[in-house]
Design an enzyme around this catalytic site. Structure first.
Site, PDB file in Angstrom:
ATOM      1  N   SER A 110       0.791  -1.074  -0.471  1.00  0.00           N
ATOM      2  CA  SER A 110      -0.488   0.030   0.818  1.00  0.00           C
ATOM      3  C   SER A 110       0.452   0.941   0.354  1.00  0.00           C
ATOM      4  CB  SER A 110      -0.841  -0.266   1.461  1.00  0.00           C
ATOM      5  OG  SER A 110      -0.152   0.018   2.339  1.00  0.00           O
ATOM      6  N   ALA A 164       9.318   9.375   3.187  1.00  0.00           N
ATOM      7  CA  ALA A 164       9.557  10.156   1.665  1.00  0.00           C
ATOM      8  C   ALA A 164      10.376  11.515   2.250  1.00  0.00           C
ATOM      9  CB  ALA A 164       9.147   9.777   0.541  1.00  0.00           C
ATOM     10  N   GLU A 224      19.134  18.319  -5.441  1.00  0.00           N
ATOM     11  CA  GLU A 224      19.900  17.394  -4.390  1.00  0.00           C
ATOM     12  C   GLU A 224      20.756  16.935  -5.296  1.00  0.00           C
ATOM     13  OE1 GLU A 224      16.267  13.815  -3.481  1.00  0.00           O
ATOM     14  OE2 GLU A 224      15.908  14.922  -1.970  1.00  0.00           O
ATOM     15  N   HIS A 283      22.428   6.007   2.427  1.00  0.00           N
ATOM     16  CA  HIS A 283      22.202   7.502   2.411  1.00  0.00           C
ATOM     17  C   HIS A 283      23.762   7.790   2.961  1.00  0.00           C
ATOM     18  CE1 HIS A 283      20.927  11.287   2.555  1.00  0.00           C
ATOM     19  NE2 HIS A 283      19.544  10.951   1.457  1.00  0.00           N
ATOM     20  N   ARG A 338      24.804   9.993  -4.078  1.00  0.00           N
ATOM     21  CA  ARG A 338      24.724   9.149  -3.341  1.00  0.00           C
ATOM     22  C   ARG A 338      26.063   8.390  -3.163  1.00  0.00           C
ATOM     23  NH1 ARG A 338      19.109   7.889  -1.387  1.00  0.00           N
ATOM     24  NH2 ARG A 338      18.808  10.941  -1.795  1.00  0.00           N
ATOM     25  N   HIS A 363      19.920   2.536   2.897  1.00  0.00           N
ATOM     26  CA  HIS A 363      18.803   3.000   2.629  1.00  0.00           C
ATOM     27  C   HIS A 363      17.247   2.608   0.773  1.00  0.00           C
ATOM     28  CE1 HIS A 363      16.296   7.047   2.332  1.00  0.00           C
ATOM     29  NE2 HIS A 363      16.796   6.971   1.221  1.00  0.00           N
ATOM     30  N   ARG A 401      21.504   5.129  -7.634  1.00  0.00           N
ATOM     31  CA  ARG A 401      19.588   5.436  -7.982  1.00  0.00           C
ATOM     32  C   ARG A 401      20.028   7.187  -7.444  1.00  0.00           C
ATOM     33  NH1 ARG A 401      15.239   6.784  -4.210  1.00  0.00           N
ATOM     34  NH2 ARG A 401      17.299   6.897  -2.823  1.00  0.00           N
TER      35      ARG A 401
HETATM   36  P1  FAD Z   1       6.321   1.020   0.427  1.00  0.00           P
HETATM   37  O1  FAD Z   1       6.321   2.195   0.065  1.00  0.00           O
HETATM   38  O2  FAD Z   1       7.804   0.775   0.745  1.00  0.00           O
HETATM   39  O3  FAD Z   1       5.241   0.256   0.732  1.00  0.00           O
HETATM   40  C1  FAD Z   1       5.311  -1.449   1.033  1.00  0.00           C
HETATM   41  C2  FAD Z   1       4.552  -1.913   1.008  1.00  0.00           C
HETATM   42  O4  FAD Z   1       4.581  -3.498   0.871  1.00  0.00           O
HETATM   43  C3  FAD Z   1       3.664  -1.286   2.624  1.00  0.00           C
HETATM   44  O5  FAD Z   1       2.292  -1.731   2.408  1.00  0.00           O
HETATM   45  C4  FAD Z   1       3.725  -2.873   2.927  1.00  0.00           C
HETATM   46  O6  FAD Z   1       2.933  -3.503   4.523  1.00  0.00           O
HETATM   47  C5  FAD Z   1       3.828  -3.805   2.283  1.00  0.00           C
HETATM   48  N1  FAD Z   1       4.362  -4.951   2.092  1.00  0.00           N
HETATM   49  C6  FAD Z   1       5.674  -5.728   2.290  1.00  0.00           C
HETATM   50  N2  FAD Z   1       5.573  -7.142   2.499  1.00  0.00           N
HETATM   51  C7  FAD Z   1       4.269  -7.047   2.617  1.00  0.00           C
HETATM   52  C8  FAD Z   1       4.071  -8.781   2.681  1.00  0.00           C
HETATM   53  N3  FAD Z   1       4.043  -9.693   2.750  1.00  0.00           N
HETATM   54  N4  FAD Z   1       2.303  -8.390   2.780  1.00  0.00           N
HETATM   55  C9  FAD Z   1       1.508  -8.071   2.393  1.00  0.00           C
HETATM   56  N5  FAD Z   1       2.352  -6.102   2.358  1.00  0.00           N
HETATM   57  C10 FAD Z   1       3.332  -5.915   2.627  1.00  0.00           C
HETATM   58  N6  FAD Z   1      12.697   8.380  -3.035  1.00  0.00           N
HETATM   59  C11 FAD Z   1      12.308   9.765  -3.543  1.00  0.00           C
HETATM   60  O7  FAD Z   1      11.836   9.009  -4.372  1.00  0.00           O
HETATM   61  N7  FAD Z   1      11.996  10.604  -2.593  1.00  0.00           N
HETATM   62  C12 FAD Z   1      12.378  10.631  -1.604  1.00  0.00           C
HETATM   63  O8  FAD Z   1      12.687  11.846  -1.316  1.00  0.00           O
HETATM   64  C13 FAD Z   1      12.781   9.772  -0.416  1.00  0.00           C
HETATM   65  N8  FAD Z   1      12.783   9.843   0.981  1.00  0.00           N
HETATM   66  C14 FAD Z   1      12.549   8.454   1.346  1.00  0.00           C
HETATM   67  C15 FAD Z   1      13.158   8.274   3.288  1.00  0.00           C
HETATM   68  C16 FAD Z   1      13.296   7.212   3.102  1.00  0.00           C
HETATM   69  C17 FAD Z   1      12.900   7.237   4.659  1.00  0.00           C
HETATM   70  C18 FAD Z   1      12.921   6.044   2.862  1.00  0.00           C
HETATM   71  C19 FAD Z   1      13.315   5.098   4.304  1.00  0.00           C
HETATM   72  C20 FAD Z   1      12.746   6.361   1.620  1.00  0.00           C
HETATM   73  C21 FAD Z   1      12.830   7.371   1.366  1.00  0.00           C
HETATM   74  N9  FAD Z   1      12.967   7.166  -0.813  1.00  0.00           N
HETATM   75  C22 FAD Z   1      12.511   8.277  -1.354  1.00  0.00           C
HETATM   76  C23 FAD Z   1      12.442   5.741  -1.303  1.00  0.00           C
HETATM   77  C24 FAD Z   1      11.144   5.755  -1.506  1.00  0.00           C
HETATM   78  O9  FAD Z   1      10.414   6.482  -0.545  1.00  0.00           O
HETATM   79  C25 FAD Z   1      11.002   4.212  -1.841  1.00  0.00           C
HETATM   80  O10 FAD Z   1      11.536   3.667  -2.361  1.00  0.00           O
HETATM   81  C26 FAD Z   1       9.643   4.556  -2.562  1.00  0.00           C
HETATM   82  O11 FAD Z   1       8.472   5.072  -1.329  1.00  0.00           O
HETATM   83  C27 FAD Z   1       8.795   2.627  -1.822  1.00  0.00           C
HETATM   84  O12 FAD Z   1       8.048   2.627  -2.193  1.00  0.00           O
HETATM   85  P2  FAD Z   1       6.844   1.607  -3.073  1.00  0.00           P
HETATM   86  O13 FAD Z   1       5.476   1.623  -3.292  1.00  0.00           O
HETATM   87  O14 FAD Z   1       7.635   0.205  -3.822  1.00  0.00           O
HETATM   88  O15 FAD Z   1       6.327   0.499  -1.186  1.00  0.00           O
HETATM   89  C1  SIN Z   2      16.459  12.223   0.918  1.00  0.00           C
HETATM   90  O1  SIN Z   2      15.726  12.767   0.831  1.00  0.00           O
HETATM   91  O2  SIN Z   2      17.600  12.327   1.114  1.00  0.00           O
HETATM   92  C2  SIN Z   2      16.309  10.597   0.032  1.00  0.00           C
HETATM   93  C3  SIN Z   2      15.417  10.998  -1.185  1.00  0.00           C
HETATM   94  C4  SIN Z   2      15.517   9.786  -2.017  1.00  0.00           C
HETATM   95  O3  SIN Z   2      16.096   8.828  -1.253  1.00  0.00           O
HETATM   96  O4  SIN Z   2      15.897   9.284  -3.061  1.00  0.00           O
END
Ligand code: FAD
Ligand code: SIN
Length: 520
Positions: free
Chosen positions: A12, A45, A113, A241, A288, A349, A384
């Protein structure tokens, strides 16, 4: 219990929710999340989402920055496609209700960035992910065609294997018929039959000791897809990171967004000396991999635990206005970032590789799509570019939605899928076996498969991981399924893949830096 749906969405975050919202007008959707809808990497994020908006920026600059960061391994066709489709996906996010900061003239306020040659990061203060999640989850919760199962843990994908037919990796006939899921509230395994399944399970940071990722990030999707015999690629490229807050004992580590450096923050050693210009002409705003390695080198050479991110020369009011949450967080541990430098360290990260997909998010298994951090689309290559991952998630979720909507009428639910069989198993008698193995795995990955690697460290890692794998598989075979045990088993699988791919790569490139193969 058995459910039937047109679209099953596992995860989600941004990828899962944006896909669900787009397919929901074309069929019934079940969206599952292993804890609550909002607990995702997306929520945390900070920096924002990259997209070309105004001159002097242009698409070619974003393409070249992405290719340069990717160190020769990006798929240029995919890079051009994602960069081109970015503005349209930003429009979609805005239509769903996400707010991005604007200047007084109405134009978007754009961050810069590391690795970006221009200001092109749309953001909402320093909590962009939470703002996007707020908007998307409200739409998802109100859509009549979307059924949400929270506290629902996907155990395994269903394929011909569950009908007793052998499947081999690379066999083009493998099909996905849905998934077995554990209802965490009833503790019962349910069968969800679907015509199309999207894996959007996010990252894997929790296989390391120090990570910015929340505890959900245990690599479940990659492990499930690999067990189902999908192709998985590029997992050796794990991104650290450079700047997480140094606050021993806090887990996950609190991120200090790279946008702080884009705003003028400068990295210094503890004696107040700038060091990044020794490593790259772009200084604190180098990409990075370079910055994380430089910090690692400084810490090792100097025997210190952290470096400093100095913002004290910047306008205090503007800094607080731009980064209110970071300011508040630092204050909570006694640091006013407007008057004192922030102690920072690198943290695991982002997993750059994952389940191999084509340009529509289709995996090597029919009717199984993957989008977001779980996927390997060719966008990131060996490293990335910051803020390209939210972009990748939303672009590929959109493409997977269009592609699967076009096919859904021809796909039928599979008959004859057996129920989950756990006869003869019992509740694991000692949780300590699971918690201790999890800690061991995190320690192996941190010590031997970190920012800097060697062949000897990787060999040691694979030998230790094999012991954990054997012990955990034995425990799994005799136990009823539980989230902690399944997460451990999945984390071991992902760790194994990272080390296997790292050992196959006989060079240093991007995020994979092996001292036995110095860069020429
Ligand atoms: P997620 O948003 O991680 O969602 C994963 C989902 O899968 C969750 O709902 C979880 O419950 C579900 N799930 C996992 N395993 C299971 C299972 N076995 N059964 C059921 N559900 C499951 N990226 C950027 O581009 N810009 C940013 O500024 C940035 N900042 C970041 C800051 C932080 C602190 C972090 C940790 C990451 C950041 N990133 C950023 C990276 C980016 O946030 C993620 O790569 C991206 O949000 C991933 O989205 P997603 O939809 O793939 O997964
Ligand atoms: C950050 O805000 O520095 C994270 C950005 C990213 O992971 O893409």
């Amino acid at each position: 219990m058995e459910h039937k749906t047109d679209f099953l969405v596992i995860g989600s975050g941004l990828a899962g929710m944006s896909f669900a919202l787009q397919v929901a007008d074309h069929g019934k959707v079940i969206l599952i999340s292993k804890t609550v809808l909002e607990e995702t990497n997306t929520w945390y994020a900070q920096g924002g989402i990259a997209s070309v908006m105004y001159a002097p920026d242009n698409m070619e600059k974003h393409v070249q920055d992405t290719l340069f960061a990717g160190d020769g391994l990006c798929d240029e066709k995919i890079v051009r496609m994602v960069v081109k489709e970015a503005p349209e996906q930003i429009e979609n996010l805005i239509e769903w209700g996400a707010n991005f900061d604007r200047n007084t003239d109405g134009k978007f306020n754009l961050n810069r960035e590391g690795g970006h040659s221009e200001h092109r990061i749309l953001h909402h203060k320093d909590n962009t992910g939470a703002e996007i999640m707020r908007a998307l989850s409200s739409n998802v919760r109100n859509h009549p065609n979307i059924t949400i199962f929270e506290k629902s843990f996907a155990l395994d994908l269903i394929t011909q294997h569950h009908l007793g037919r052998p499947v081999f990796r690379g066999n083009p006939g493998i099909e996905c018929f849905g998934a077995y899921t554990l209802n965490i509230e009833t503790n019962k395994v349910e069968t969800i039959l679907s015509k199309v399944t999207l894996l959007a399970t996010g990252g894997s940071g929790y296989i390391y000791q120090t990570t910015t990722n929340p505890p959900i990030a245990t690599g479940d999707g990659i492990a499930m897809a690999y067990r189902a015999k999908a192709y998985v690629a590029n997992t050796e490229f794990f991104q650290f990171h450079p700047t997480s807050l140094y606050n021993p004992g806090e887990r996950p580590s609190y991120l200090i967004t790279e946008a702080v450096r884009g705003f003028g923050g400068i990295l210094k050693t503890q004696d107040g000396v700038e060091f990044m210009n020794k490593y790259d002409p772009r200084g604190s705003l180098a990409s990075r991999d370079i910055v994380a390695r430089a910090i690692d080198t400084e810490l090792k050479n100097r025997g210190e635990d952290y470096v400093l991110l100095d913002c004290t020369h910047l306008n205090a009011e503007e800094l607080k206005d731009h980064f209110p949450n970071i300011h508040k967080k630092c204050l909570s541990i006694g640091i006013d970032m407007t008057t004192r430098p922030i102690p920072v360290v690198p943290a695991a990260h982002y997993l750059g590789g994952g389940i191999y997909t084509d340009e529509n998010g289709q995996t090597t298994i029919r009717n199984l799509y993957a989008a977001g951090e779980v996927a390997c689309t060719g966008l990131h290559g060996a490293n990335r570019l910051a803020s390209n991952s939210l972009l990748e998630a939303v672009v590929f979720a959109h493409r997977a939605a269009i592609d699967s909507i076009g096919k859904i009428q021809e796909i039928k639910w599979q008959q004859g899928i057996p129920k989950w069989d756990d006869t003869g198993t019992r509740i694991p008698e000692e949780m300590v076996l699971i918690t201790q193995s999890t800690r061991e795995l995190q320690s192996i990955m941190t010590n031997y498969v970190g920012i800097v690697r060697t062949n000897a460290r990787l060999k040691r890692a694979i030998d230790r991981i094999y012991i954990l794998y054997r012990e955990t598989d034995e425990l799994y075979a005799r136990s009823t399924v539980s989230v902690k045990l399944c997460e451990l088993r999945n984390a071991i699988k992902v760790a194994y893949l990272i080390v296997k791919h790292a050992r196959q790569r006989k060079e240093s490139r991007g995020l994979h830096y092996n001292l036995d193969y110095p860069r020429k």
